[in-house]
Design a protein around this motif. Structure first.
Motif, PDB file in Angstrom:
ATOM      1  N   VAL A 276       0.870  -1.177   0.000  1.00  0.00           N
ATOM      2  CA  VAL A 276       0.000   0.000   0.000  1.00  0.00           C
ATOM      3  C   VAL A 276       0.906   1.226   0.000  1.00  0.00           C
ATOM      4  N   ARG A 277       0.924   1.923  -1.123  1.00  0.00           N
ATOM      5  CA  ARG A 277       1.867   3.036  -1.277  1.00  0.00           C
ATOM      6  C   ARG A 277       1.202   4.357  -0.877  1.00  0.00           C
ATOM      7  N   VAL A 278       1.899   5.098  -0.047  1.00  0.00           N
ATOM      8  CA  VAL A 278       1.368   6.358   0.471  1.00  0.00           C
ATOM      9  C   VAL A 278       2.427   7.451   0.317  1.00  0.00           C
ATOM     10  N   ALA A 279       1.967   8.684   0.417  1.00  0.00           N
ATOM     11  CA  ALA A 279       2.893   9.825   0.431  1.00  0.00           C
ATOM     12  C   ALA A 279       2.962  10.351   1.865  1.00  0.00           C
ATOM     13  N   PHE A 280       2.359  11.498   2.140  1.00  0.00           N
ATOM     14  CA  PHE A 280       2.408  12.075   3.481  1.00  0.00           C
ATOM     15  C   PHE A 280       1.234  11.566   4.312  1.00  0.00           C
ATOM     16  N   LEU A 281       1.514  11.197   5.560  1.00  0.00           N
ATOM     17  CA  LEU A 281       0.494  10.660   6.458  1.00  0.00           C
ATOM     18  C   LEU A 281       0.052  11.721   7.451  1.00  0.00           C
ATOM     19  N   ARG A 282      -1.265  11.796   7.663  1.00  0.00           N
ATOM     20  CA  ARG A 282      -1.830  12.773   8.594  1.00  0.00           C
ATOM     21  C   ARG A 282      -2.576  12.052   9.700  1.00  0.00           C
ATOM     22  N   ASN A 283      -2.766  12.746  10.821  1.00  0.00           N
ATOM     23  CA  ASN A 283      -3.464  12.170  11.964  1.00  0.00           C
ATOM     24  C   ASN A 283      -4.933  12.581  12.032  1.00  0.00           C
ATOM     25  N   ASP A 284      -5.460  13.149  10.966  1.00  0.00           N
ATOM     26  CA  ASP A 284      -6.861  13.570  10.950  1.00  0.00           C
ATOM     27  C   ASP A 284      -7.786  12.357  10.964  1.00  0.00           C
ATOM     28  N   PRO A 285      -9.056  12.544  11.389  1.00  0.00           N
ATOM     29  CA  PRO A 285     -10.008  11.428  11.380  1.00  0.00           C
ATOM     30  C   PRO A 285     -10.219  10.895   9.965  1.00  0.00           C
ATOM     31  N   ALA A 286     -10.631   9.642   9.891  1.00  0.00           N
ATOM     32  CA  ALA A 286     -10.869   8.998   8.598  1.00  0.00           C
ATOM     33  C   ALA A 286     -11.941   9.741   7.810  1.00  0.00           C
ATOM     34  N   ILE A 287     -11.741   9.816   6.510  1.00  0.00           N
ATOM     35  CA  ILE A 287     -12.710  10.423   5.607  1.00  0.00           C
ATOM     36  C   ILE A 287     -13.566   9.344   4.946  1.00  0.00           C
ATOM     37  N   GLY A 288     -12.941   8.223   4.642  1.00  0.00           N
ATOM     38  CA  GLY A 288     -13.682   7.100   4.089  1.00  0.00           C
ATOM     39  C   GLY A 288     -13.752   7.057   2.583  1.00  0.00           C
ATOM     40  N   HIS A 289     -13.317   8.130   1.911  1.00  0.00           N
ATOM     41  CA  HIS A 289     -13.322   8.158   0.446  1.00  0.00           C
ATOM     42  C   HIS A 289     -11.884   8.348  -0.019  1.00  0.00           C
ATOM     43  N   LEU A 290     -11.345   7.351  -0.712  1.00  0.00           N
ATOM     44  CA  LEU A 290      -9.950   7.376  -1.099  1.00  0.00           C
ATOM     45  C   LEU A 290      -9.775   7.280  -2.602  1.00  0.00           C
TER      46      LEU A 290
ATOM     47  N   VAL B  48      -1.922   6.987 -13.250  1.00  0.00           N
ATOM     48  CA  VAL B  48      -3.088   6.358 -13.880  1.00  0.00           C
ATOM     49  C   VAL B  48      -4.355   6.820 -13.163  1.00  0.00           C
ATOM     50  N   SER B  49      -4.319   6.749 -11.830  1.00  0.00           N
ATOM     51  CA  SER B  49      -5.396   7.283 -10.998  1.00  0.00           C
ATOM     52  C   SER B  49      -4.982   8.650 -10.469  1.00  0.00           C
ATOM     53  N   ARG B  50      -5.949   9.492 -10.210  1.00  0.00           N
ATOM     54  CA  ARG B  50      -5.660  10.815  -9.657  1.00  0.00           C
ATOM     55  C   ARG B  50      -5.352  10.680  -8.175  1.00  0.00           C
ATOM     56  N   HIS B  51      -4.273  11.329  -7.726  1.00  0.00           N
ATOM     57  CA  HIS B  51      -3.862  11.252  -6.330  1.00  0.00           C
ATOM     58  C   HIS B  51      -3.534  12.624  -5.770  1.00  0.00           C
ATOM     59  N   SER B  52      -3.847  12.779  -4.485  1.00  0.00           N
ATOM     60  CA  SER B  52      -3.342  13.911  -3.729  1.00  0.00           C
ATOM     61  C   SER B  52      -2.048  13.456  -3.044  1.00  0.00           C
ATOM     62  N   LEU B  53      -1.458  14.331  -2.257  1.00  0.00           N
ATOM     63  CA  LEU B  53      -0.166  13.998  -1.645  1.00  0.00           C
ATOM     64  C   LEU B  53      -0.288  13.435  -0.234  1.00  0.00           C
ATOM     65  N   ALA B  54      -1.526  13.282   0.275  1.00  0.00           N
ATOM     66  CA  ALA B  54      -1.660  12.878   1.674  1.00  0.00           C
ATOM     67  C   ALA B  54      -2.794  11.877   1.856  1.00  0.00           C
ATOM     68  N   VAL B  55      -2.712  11.159   2.960  1.00  0.00           N
ATOM     69  CA  VAL B  55      -3.794  10.270   3.371  1.00  0.00           C
ATOM     70  C   VAL B  55      -3.802  10.243   4.892  1.00  0.00           C
TER      71      VAL B  55
END
Length: 211
Positions: A155-169, A176-183
């Motif tokens: 599972v490849r990630v960029a920057f990790l945040r401690n915010d509550p889960a959003i549920g939509h990734l 190929v897929s659109r990505h932001s820089l954080a999860v």
């Protein structure tokens, strides 16, 4: 269900443990001998990641191994410690016939199906030249997992945040897929535990990010 966690004594580990317990999973955490980690709700196996007997004890009977091992310091050792630890874990898994491995990785470990994505490639290039030891370890780690013969998912990630889960990734290959820089770490934990029974991403390395 039983799951063994590696790297669970770090920041992301808290979210992995919480997610496992929410799902009613029997959790074993492997903690280094020097770690002060304590949690009465999980089984703890203490030792070094070079101790084959303890690694076998930790993973024996597990339905899956979840690894959050990764570089944590700017001055990362040059001898590929994360890769070597993962090699030892994979060896122990094979000895006790545990097949499922879900591990955290990053966009620096390029997948053959990736296309160019400057949001990922630029930070990766900076790390390559400014933190060469981290970069080399991450690439070697991915190579070892791909060659493991296990049912792996990275599972490849960029920057990790401690915010509550959003549920939509956003989920998919970079470029190929659109990505932001954080999860968010909570979203990461949910996604990783979903993969224990999900077959879609076996032998794949999807990137995930917050929409």
């Amino acid at each position: 269900m039983k799951v063994t966690l590696f790297g669970a004594t770090g920041t992301t580990g808290k979210y992995l443990i919480d997610e496992a317990l929410k799902r009613g999973i029997d959790v074993t955490v492997f903690a280094r001998s020097s770690s002060s980690f304590e949690n009465a709700k999980v089984k703890i196996v203490r030792g070094e990641l070079t101790d084959n007997a303890l690694l076998r004890e930790a993973v024996s009977g597990s339905d899956a191994v979840v690894s959050a091992l990764g570089p944590t310091k700017l001055r990362h050792p040059k001898d590929l410690p994360i890769t070597r630890a993962t090699e030892a874990i994979i060896s122990a898994m094979k000895q006790v016939h545990v097949q499922r491995l879900i591990a955290i990785s990053t966009g620096m470990a390029v997948d053959p199906g990736d296309r160019f994505d400057w949001k990922i490639r630029l930070p990766a290039t900076l790390i390559k030249y400014l933190m060469r030891s981290c970069y080399n370890d991450i690439l070697a780690l991915a190579k070892v997992i791909r060659a493991s013969g296990l049912d792996w998912t990275m599972v490849r990630v960029a920057f990790l945040r401690n915010d509550p889960a959003i549920g939509h990734l956003n989920v998919g290959l970079y470029g190929v897929s659109r990505h932001s820089l954080a999860v968010n770490r909570e979203d990461l934990a949910r996604f990783m535990f979903d993969q224990i029974t999900e077959r879609r991403y076996i032998h794949q390395a999807p990137g995930i990010s917050t929409k």
